[in-house]
Design a protein around this motif. Sequence first.
Motif, PDB file in Angstrom:
ATOM      1  N   SER A 292      37.311  11.475  17.111  1.00 33.20           N
ATOM      2  CA  SER A 292      37.287  11.113  15.695  1.00 33.20           C
ATOM      3  C   SER A 292      36.033  11.693  15.034  1.00 33.20           C
ATOM      4  CB  SER A 292      37.311   9.588  15.535  1.00 33.20           C
ATOM      5  OG  SER A 292      36.179   9.013  16.163  1.00 33.20           O
ATOM      6  N   GLY A 293      35.967  11.614  13.722  1.00 37.15           N
ATOM      7  CA  GLY A 293      34.863  12.215  12.994  1.00 37.15           C
ATOM      8  C   GLY A 293      33.506  11.643  13.381  1.00 37.15           C
ATOM      9  N   SER A 294      33.473  10.387  13.760  1.00 38.95           N
ATOM     10  CA  SER A 294      32.186   9.768  14.109  1.00 38.95           C
ATOM     11  C   SER A 294      31.620  10.289  15.417  1.00 38.95           C
ATOM     12  CB  SER A 294      32.342   8.245  14.195  1.00 38.95           C
ATOM     13  OG  SER A 294      33.350   7.901  15.129  1.00 38.95           O
ATOM     14  N   MET A 295      32.413  11.064  16.192  1.00 35.46           N
ATOM     15  CA  MET A 295      31.919  11.644  17.447  1.00 35.46           C
ATOM     16  C   MET A 295      31.161  12.942  17.217  1.00 35.46           C
ATOM     17  SD  MET A 295      32.584   9.866  20.241  1.00 35.46           S
ATOM     18  CE  MET A 295      32.696  11.010  21.624  1.00 35.46           C
ATOM     19  N   ALA A 296      31.042  13.361  15.959  1.00 34.41           N
ATOM     20  CA  ALA A 296      30.283  14.580  15.654  1.00 34.41           C
ATOM     21  C   ALA A 296      28.795  14.338  15.906  1.00 34.41           C
ATOM     22  CB  ALA A 296      30.519  14.989  14.201  1.00 34.41           C
ATOM     23  N   GLY A 297      28.045  15.427  15.955  1.00 32.23           N
ATOM     24  CA  GLY A 297      26.609  15.285  16.140  1.00 32.23           C
ATOM     25  C   GLY A 297      26.169  15.257  17.582  1.00 32.23           C
ATOM     26  N   GLY A 298      26.976  15.772  18.471  1.00 29.83           N
ATOM     27  CA  GLY A 298      26.573  15.883  19.871  1.00 29.83           C
ATOM     28  C   GLY A 298      27.297  14.949  20.810  1.00 29.83           C
ATOM     29  N   LYS A 299      27.832  13.824  20.306  1.00 29.93           N
ATOM     30  CA  LYS A 299      28.505  12.873  21.204  1.00 29.93           C
ATOM     31  C   LYS A 299      29.763  13.476  21.818  1.00 29.93           C
ATOM     32  CE  LYS A 299      28.550   9.432  18.210  1.00 29.93           C
ATOM     33  NZ  LYS A 299      28.792   8.081  17.625  1.00 29.93           N
ATOM     34  N   LEU A 300      30.534  14.207  21.009  1.00 27.36           N
ATOM     35  CA  LEU A 300      31.743  14.817  21.547  1.00 27.36           C
ATOM     36  C   LEU A 300      31.396  15.885  22.589  1.00 27.36           C
ATOM     37  CD1 LEU A 300      34.790  15.057  21.614  1.00 27.36           C
ATOM     38  CD2 LEU A 300      34.648  16.684  19.705  1.00 27.36           C
ATOM     39  N   ASP A 324      43.230  13.427  24.320  1.00 24.40           N
ATOM     40  CA  ASP A 324      42.229  13.347  23.258  1.00 24.40           C
ATOM     41  C   ASP A 324      42.900  12.782  22.016  1.00 24.40           C
ATOM     42  OD1 ASP A 324      42.907  16.025  21.483  1.00 24.40           O
ATOM     43  OD2 ASP A 324      43.191  16.370  23.640  1.00 24.40           O
ATOM     44  N   TYR A 325      42.124  11.979  21.266  1.00 23.69           N
ATOM     45  CA  TYR A 325      42.761  11.273  20.144  1.00 23.69           C
ATOM     46  C   TYR A 325      41.800  11.134  18.965  1.00 23.69           C
ATOM     47  CZ  TYR A 325      40.089   7.100  21.536  1.00 23.69           C
ATOM     48  OH  TYR A 325      39.079   6.214  21.838  1.00 23.69           O
ATOM     49  N   SER A 326      42.417  11.131  17.794  1.00 26.21           N
ATOM     50  CA  SER A 326      41.748  10.723  16.551  1.00 26.21           C
ATOM     51  C   SER A 326      42.822   9.969  15.760  1.00 26.21           C
ATOM     52  CB  SER A 326      41.195  11.925  15.784  1.00 26.21           C
ATOM     53  OG  SER A 326      42.216  12.876  15.516  1.00 26.21           O
ATOM     54  N   ASN A 327      43.414  10.602  14.695  1.00 25.91           N
ATOM     55  CA  ASN A 327      44.560   9.969  14.035  1.00 25.91           C
ATOM     56  C   ASN A 327      45.768   9.949  14.964  1.00 25.91           C
ATOM     57  OD1 ASN A 327      42.887   9.856  11.861  1.00 25.91           O
ATOM     58  ND2 ASN A 327      44.045  11.266  10.568  1.00 25.91           N
ATOM     59  N   GLU A 328      45.924  11.027  15.745  1.00 25.55           N
ATOM     60  CA  GLU A 328      47.033  11.145  16.681  1.00 25.55           C
ATOM     61  C   GLU A 328      46.491  11.459  18.065  1.00 25.55           C
ATOM     62  OE1 GLU A 328      49.446  14.198  15.009  1.00 25.55           O
ATOM     63  OE2 GLU A 328      50.308  12.898  13.451  1.00 25.55           O
ATOM     64  N   VAL A 329      47.385  11.475  19.039  1.00 23.20           N
ATOM     65  CA  VAL A 329      47.000  11.682  20.435  1.00 23.20           C
ATOM     66  C   VAL A 329      47.574  13.006  20.911  1.00 23.20           C
ATOM     67  CG1 VAL A 329      47.015  10.716  22.763  1.00 23.20           C
ATOM     68  CG2 VAL A 329      47.104   9.182  20.785  1.00 23.20           C
ATOM     69  N   ALA A 330      46.755  13.806  21.571  1.00 21.50           N
ATOM     70  CA  ALA A 330      47.202  15.052  22.182  1.00 21.50           C
ATOM     71  C   ALA A 330      46.901  15.002  23.674  1.00 21.50           C
ATOM     72  CB  ALA A 330      46.499  16.251  21.543  1.00 21.50           C
ATOM     73  N   ALA A 331      47.603  15.869  24.447  1.00 18.38           N
ATOM     74  CA  ALA A 331      47.441  15.841  25.899  1.00 18.38           C
ATOM     75  C   ALA A 331      47.298  17.252  26.441  1.00 18.38           C
ATOM     76  CB  ALA A 331      48.632  15.152  26.550  1.00 18.38           C
ATOM     77  N   SER A 353      38.334  23.836  22.693  1.00 26.47           N
ATOM     78  CA  SER A 353      39.090  23.858  21.437  1.00 26.47           C
ATOM     79  C   SER A 353      39.013  22.544  20.666  1.00 26.47           C
ATOM     80  CB  SER A 353      40.564  24.168  21.724  1.00 26.47           C
ATOM     81  OG  SER A 353      41.187  23.079  22.406  1.00 26.47           O
ATOM     82  N   LEU A 354      38.486  21.476  21.288  1.00 23.47           N
ATOM     83  CA  LEU A 354      38.481  20.156  20.652  1.00 23.47           C
ATOM     84  C   LEU A 354      37.338  20.043  19.655  1.00 23.47           C
ATOM     85  CD1 LEU A 354      39.293  17.867  23.730  1.00 23.47           C
ATOM     86  CD2 LEU A 354      40.857  18.934  22.092  1.00 23.47           C
ATOM     87  N   LYS A 355      37.651  19.580  18.444  1.00 26.74           N
ATOM     88  CA  LYS A 355      36.667  19.403  17.386  1.00 26.74           C
ATOM     89  C   LYS A 355      36.775  17.985  16.818  1.00 26.74           C
ATOM     90  CE  LYS A 355      35.654  23.740  17.810  1.00 26.74           C
ATOM     91  NZ  LYS A 355      34.402  24.129  18.525  1.00 26.74           N
ATOM     92  N   PRO A 356      35.654  17.405  16.357  1.00 24.35           N
ATOM     93  CA  PRO A 356      35.703  16.046  15.808  1.00 24.35           C
ATOM     94  C   PRO A 356      36.328  16.018  14.422  1.00 24.35           C
ATOM     95  CG  PRO A 356      33.484  16.935  15.624  1.00 24.35           C
ATOM     96  CD  PRO A 356      34.286  17.950  16.397  1.00 24.35           C
ATOM     97  N   GLY A 357      37.032  14.909  14.129  1.00 23.97           N
ATOM     98  CA  GLY A 357      37.636  14.733  12.815  1.00 23.97           C
ATOM     99  C   GLY A 357      38.673  13.637  12.835  1.00 23.97           C
ATOM    100  N   GLY A 358      38.821  12.910  11.718  1.00 22.50           N
ATOM    101  CA  GLY A 358      39.856  11.888  11.622  1.00 22.50           C
ATOM    102  C   GLY A 358      39.379  10.512  12.043  1.00 22.50           C
ATOM    103  N   GLY A 359      40.354   9.585  12.186  1.00 19.37           N
ATOM    104  CA  GLY A 359      40.076   8.189  12.512  1.00 19.37           C
ATOM    105  C   GLY A 359      40.151   7.912  14.010  1.00 19.37           C
TER     106      GLY A 359
END
Length: 745
Positions: A292-300, A324-331, A353-359
């Motif tokens: 999710s977006g709050s994982m930005a800044g190094g946590k992700l 991996d998940y934010s608004n939706e879940v991917a595998a 390829s994973l980037k932070p964003g969403g809920g």
Amino acid sequence: MLNVRKWSFVLLVFAATAPTALAQRGWRDASHIIVPQSRGFAMRPGNPEIQVTGVRAEVRILDRTATTRLDISVHNPGPRPAEAVLLLPVPDGAAVSRFLFQGAASEPTADLLPKDEARRTYDAIVAKTRDPALLEFAGYALVRSSVFPVPAQGDQKVSLTYEHLLEGDGARADYRIPRSESLAVKVPWEIEVDLTATASIASVYSPSHPLESVELSPKHHRVRVPRSAQSEVGPFLLSFVSTNEGIGASLFAYPDPAGGGGYFLLMAGLPQPSSKEVRSLAREVTLVIDRSGSMAGGKLDQALSASLQVIEGLQENETFNILDYSNEVAAFSPRPVLRTERAIETVREYLKSLKPGGGTNIHDALVEALRQPPSEGRLPLVFFLTDGLPTIGQTSEVTIRELAEKANPFERRIFTFGVGEDVNVPLLDHIAENSKAKSVYVLPGEDVETKVAQVYKQLWGPVFAGLQYAMLDAEGKESTRVVRDPMPSELPDLFEGDQLVLLGRYLGQEPLRFQLSGNFRGKSRRFRFDFDLDKATTRNAFVPRLWASRRIAELVDEVRQSGAEGLSEVERQKMRELTDEIVHLSTRFGILSEYTAFLALEGTDLSQWDLLVTGCAFNLDQRAVNSRSGRAAVVQGLNNVQQRGQQWLNYSNRYLGDDLAQVQHTTIQQVCDRAFLNRGGQWIDTRLIAEQKALEATEVIEFGTPEHQALLETLQGEGRQAVLSLEGEVLLEHGGRNVLVRNRR
């Protein structure tokens, strides 16, 4: 080895007495008495007490023979040289093999006094100093040294070695160094034990101290007390169980006639397998990553690095997957894949390829993790990372909790990682606990990768999965009428190097027959252990105290979980009952937490039970029920996890405060199997509080009187003589009477 002759030139400075005469003088002529397990005692008015600055204990155990070397450092803060005698309480049957010190005596001597003569020595010193502290060691044999010098404002080193045979029960051997339980004693002890046995060592356990252990071979272990615990008080206790096959187990029992039975601690461990055995089960690891977006800044980035580290550490026959998940879940894959070099290369690209964003869609991520088809014949583990509250999809705490309970058909173990403070702590704790896993919290400033690696390291080589226990009757049939309130109620999986510590209450006096069953090294196995209760003893006071500590934590967690969506009137009534039991256990066993710390405050009226329960209920409501996220909630989660898994004593009632600093209490003292709260210089037996009895004396006994001696004799026979070593007045429940003992110093 200390060189005695090397220091002989200091004789002219220390004393005018000839070396041999100085060595032969008795303790009555000494200016100071030193008890390394307690402190120094000045035998003449006006003398400052000699300080014990540190003790190093090197112990070598071969099966049931122990050799203990103590190197003792002392300091004399006074302006004059001190003539000191060492008194060392030791186990029965000990034999002194060496005694050395630096200084005047050419032939240092150390005499071993049997416990009756040792008791007379203690009594004489206590009578002269008017200090009851040494009464704690009445009942032990005693090593008494010749007089040795400690220079003015200088230091002395003493080295003493003794040997003795270990007591035990069946395949278990027990080692003990008697030491004071007084919280006023702050002598650091370095303790290292080199342990060798004829049979494989299945388990090494200390109920008194945490241990750092190195297995040099299946029959040779080396353990030590970590630096962080070297100033912990109380006797050092160590037990080990040896076995040549299956699992090794032993039982500690504490009798409680008032309860119609007692308390037990079952210790079980796993020896190293033979070369013909399968070492462990294979694992299936699913990493569920919050992007999710709050994982930005190094946590992700840290979470992705941790995931890759876990995958690379798998064995070739083990499997993994990434969700991996934010608004939706991917595998990464519809189902777990085998760990191969090709798979690792592919997953590296996927993670990049994973980037932070969403809920934060915790509900759906958990659904996907639990419903994926499992890898056959492997232990399924889930690492579930999140840094926030559920904000997308189903956000109800109760609904998500029920999902983890009811929608886990493959019994995956869900290790939860709360990153930061904005997480629902009771929810993460429940998900982990319900699935036989653990919850972990990564505080601000801590590294996600490090925390994940620490947990993953502990999960090396699952050996005993799906572990269950049952109690059997004399005919071998399961019985539900033998044991009450087991802790933990659900047994965890055992991994390489793990041991099982199961606590509970037993009813009656018939032998306890345990059956442990599960997937043992890839096969369905059952192990049966029968234990007689003839060795139940009050010296095993750590058993009920550890049980009570875990029980309190379980009750607190029940309160936390009941507050997920507010409390109904029925739930509030239940909370009142839980609170009453929490206060009862806290007072009876002297165990304080952030919810009952007010008991240690001077202004708390200990005679008003309803007010005590109301105070605890208020703290539980404000903290456990209403604090579900944020710093306070995370701290409660950390404290609860530690207490629910507690394996060694916590004399100072240490726990984390909201500022993450250690909180501890010195106005409550655990002694033997009793606890005492201090009010205005008077120590009050907490059993009087727990049983809601009057806190007034019905009998007064003065220190040093025949009545005092008679009480000491009785308590020594019960193994409770240490309660008379408390400084000041002691209000003691004894034989149905409230006895006030007036100790004066």
